[in-house]
Scaffold this active site. Sequence first.
Site, PDB file in Angstrom:
ATOM      1  N   HIS A 205       0.793  -1.233   0.000  1.00  0.00           N
ATOM      2  CA  HIS A 205       0.000   0.000   0.000  1.00  0.00           C
ATOM      3  C   HIS A 205       0.822   1.278   0.000  1.00  0.00           C
ATOM      4  O   HIS A 205       0.270   2.371  -0.038  1.00  0.00           O
ATOM      5  CB  HIS A 205      -0.961   0.022   1.199  1.00  0.00           C
ATOM      6  CG  HIS A 205      -0.286   0.304   2.507  1.00  0.00           C
ATOM      7  ND1 HIS A 205       0.356  -0.664   3.228  1.00  0.00           N
ATOM      8  CD2 HIS A 205      -0.135   1.448   3.207  1.00  0.00           C
ATOM      9  CE1 HIS A 205       0.867  -0.143   4.320  1.00  0.00           C
ATOM     10  NE2 HIS A 205       0.599   1.150   4.334  1.00  0.00           N
TER      11      HIS A 205
HETATM   12  C1  UD1 Z   1      -1.965   5.362   6.000  1.00  0.00           C
HETATM   13  C2  UD1 Z   1      -0.644   5.874   6.579  1.00  0.00           C
HETATM   14  C3  UD1 Z   1       0.401   4.775   6.531  1.00  0.00           C
HETATM   15  C4  UD1 Z   1      -0.100   3.496   7.168  1.00  0.00           C
HETATM   16  C5  UD1 Z   1      -1.419   3.099   6.530  1.00  0.00           C
HETATM   17  C6  UD1 Z   1      -1.982   1.840   7.154  1.00  0.00           C
HETATM   18  C7  UD1 Z   1      -0.162   8.265   6.241  1.00  0.00           C
HETATM   19  C8  UD1 Z   1       0.609   9.243   5.447  1.00  0.00           C
HETATM   20  N1  UD1 Z   1      -0.142   6.997   5.791  1.00  0.00           N
HETATM   21  O1  UD1 Z   1      -1.755   5.073   4.636  1.00  0.00           O
HETATM   22  O2  UD1 Z   1       1.543   5.210   7.229  1.00  0.00           O
HETATM   23  O3  UD1 Z   1       0.845   2.479   6.987  1.00  0.00           O
HETATM   24  O4  UD1 Z   1      -2.349   4.170   6.696  1.00  0.00           O
HETATM   25  O5  UD1 Z   1      -3.026   1.321   6.394  1.00  0.00           O
HETATM   26  O6  UD1 Z   1      -0.769   8.620   7.208  1.00  0.00           O
HETATM   27  N2  UD1 Z   1      -9.072   4.569   1.763  1.00  0.00           N
HETATM   28  C9  UD1 Z   1     -10.282   3.935   1.735  1.00  0.00           C
HETATM   29  N3  UD1 Z   1     -10.871   3.635   2.937  1.00  0.00           N
HETATM   30  C10 UD1 Z   1     -10.306   3.933   4.131  1.00  0.00           C
HETATM   31  C11 UD1 Z   1      -9.063   4.581   4.148  1.00  0.00           C
HETATM   32  C12 UD1 Z   1      -8.459   4.886   2.948  1.00  0.00           C
HETATM   33  O7  UD1 Z   1     -10.823   3.655   0.675  1.00  0.00           O
HETATM   34  O8  UD1 Z   1     -10.891   3.628   5.186  1.00  0.00           O
HETATM   35  C13 UD1 Z   1      -8.394   4.873   0.476  1.00  0.00           C
HETATM   36  C14 UD1 Z   1      -8.725   6.248  -0.039  1.00  0.00           C
HETATM   37  O9  UD1 Z   1      -8.759   6.213  -1.420  1.00  0.00           O
HETATM   38  C15 UD1 Z   1      -7.525   7.056   0.399  1.00  0.00           C
HETATM   39  C16 UD1 Z   1      -6.404   6.047   0.294  1.00  0.00           C
HETATM   40  O10 UD1 Z   1      -6.995   4.822   0.670  1.00  0.00           O
HETATM   41  O11 UD1 Z   1      -7.293   8.188  -0.385  1.00  0.00           O
HETATM   42  C17 UD1 Z   1      -5.224   6.343   1.158  1.00  0.00           C
HETATM   43  O12 UD1 Z   1      -5.607   6.477   2.523  1.00  0.00           O
HETATM   44  P1  UD1 Z   1      -4.675   7.311   3.535  1.00  0.00           P
HETATM   45  O13 UD1 Z   1      -5.226   7.260   4.903  1.00  0.00           O
HETATM   46  O14 UD1 Z   1      -4.403   8.665   2.978  1.00  0.00           O
HETATM   47  O15 UD1 Z   1      -3.301   6.544   3.478  1.00  0.00           O
HETATM   48  P2  UD1 Z   1      -2.972   4.996   3.643  1.00  0.00           P
HETATM   49  O16 UD1 Z   1      -2.440   4.518   2.357  1.00  0.00           O
HETATM   50  O17 UD1 Z   1      -4.101   4.234   4.245  1.00  0.00           O
END
Ligand code: UD1
Length: 366
Positions: A205
């Site tokens: 991820h």
């Molecule tokens: C975040 C953390 C990362 C951690 C990871 C664990 C930061 C910069 N990154 O990354 O350090 O290892 O969480 O999973 O804080 N999305 C969904 N549903 C959700 C959450 C996210 O669909 O419940 C999708 C959305 O499209 C979103 C993307 O995932 O834009 C990224 O989510 P985000 O929280 O920004 O970063 P992670 O990749 O989850």
Amino acid sequence: MRLMLVIGTRPQIIKSAPIIREAKKHKEIELQLIHTGQHYDFEMSRIFFNEMELPDPLVNLNVGSGTHAWQTGNMMVKLEQTMLSQKPDIVVVPGDTNSTIAGALTASKLQLPVAHVESGARSYDLRMPEEVNRRLTDHCSSLLFAPTKNCAENLTAEGLPRNCIRVSGDTMYDALLQHAPAASKTDIVKKLELQSEEYATLTLHRPENVDNPSNLMKIAKALITLKQLTIVFPAHPRTKQCLDAANLLTKIEAISHIKLIDPLGYHEMLQLTKHARMVLTDSGGLQKEAFWLHTPCITLRDRTEWIETTQLGVNTLVGSSPQKIVRAAREIMITSSVKSKLEKLRNPFGDGRAAERILAEMLKRR
Ligand code: UD1
């Protein structure tokens, strides 16, 4: 003592569970659990509260997804209001996510003491947003709970005062020990029609892998090449979106030795990792969980903040190079009794009582 614990993502819920449990044992602690809403899907957040039997957050800020500045900024605005109304005596932030830095920075601007759990981890790769988050969080915290001796040394090397640093052990290890019995009761291995030690667990991820179509393509190429290995791939929602955008989702779904599934809860993920022949991942937490569960790990990154595992020889860094990924996986496939070798290694991440030490130290310094 009003203790505000700020969380927002899947790994932060896991890291915090032992702290929440320990806090409940102390009558003098009023726990204020704040969820930023960074993760919001059922399988990214609620499932962990259910499985780990955690209390509902006092407040959910429902910030959701966005660009880094938008997400972090919105969290800060909402956290400031929450901290002003809840008046915590100390703000505790675990890990290295945008929720971590938002909590630490907001509290420090309100002159509230900040305690960082999982302090001092360093990959020395500033391209990773987490590396920026953890460094800045450490430098605006007054209590630094390092999971290992090496993490504490990283902090002193950056000039952080020794009297702020405590080697506590890793609360993720506490959580793993606390949940091992429940994990062993799940039947995920059978449910997915797998044989113990005859498959690999894969997670992916990191932005540097999934947001970059060329790297994603290279990793996909390696996975497709590894035909002799069943690969179970619980995919993060962002990874599925990126695979789709790169026209790889349907291709991967059609490959018979790759089982692309929805993200798993904590117990099933532990069980799937424990029985795997190997783990392929770019996650920080899973590198450690693989080690604790005696499963060798191949890390799809150029650097790791958990050098304890690479130094012990149980974690191989391969970046996104298809040749290196395939070579590392084949080597594990032909090596016998890897698990029994891993069982004999010392654990640099503590004794499963990190949360107890963290709470005791905070109460002592009150
Ligand atoms: C975040 C953390 C990362 C951690 C990871 C664990 C930061 C910069 N990154 O990354 O350090 O290892 O969480 O999973 O804080 N999305 C969904 N549903 C959700 C959450 C996210 O669909 O419940 C999708 C959305 O499209 C979103 C993307 O995932 O834009 C990224 O989510 P985000 O929280 O920004 O970063 P992670 O990749 O989850």
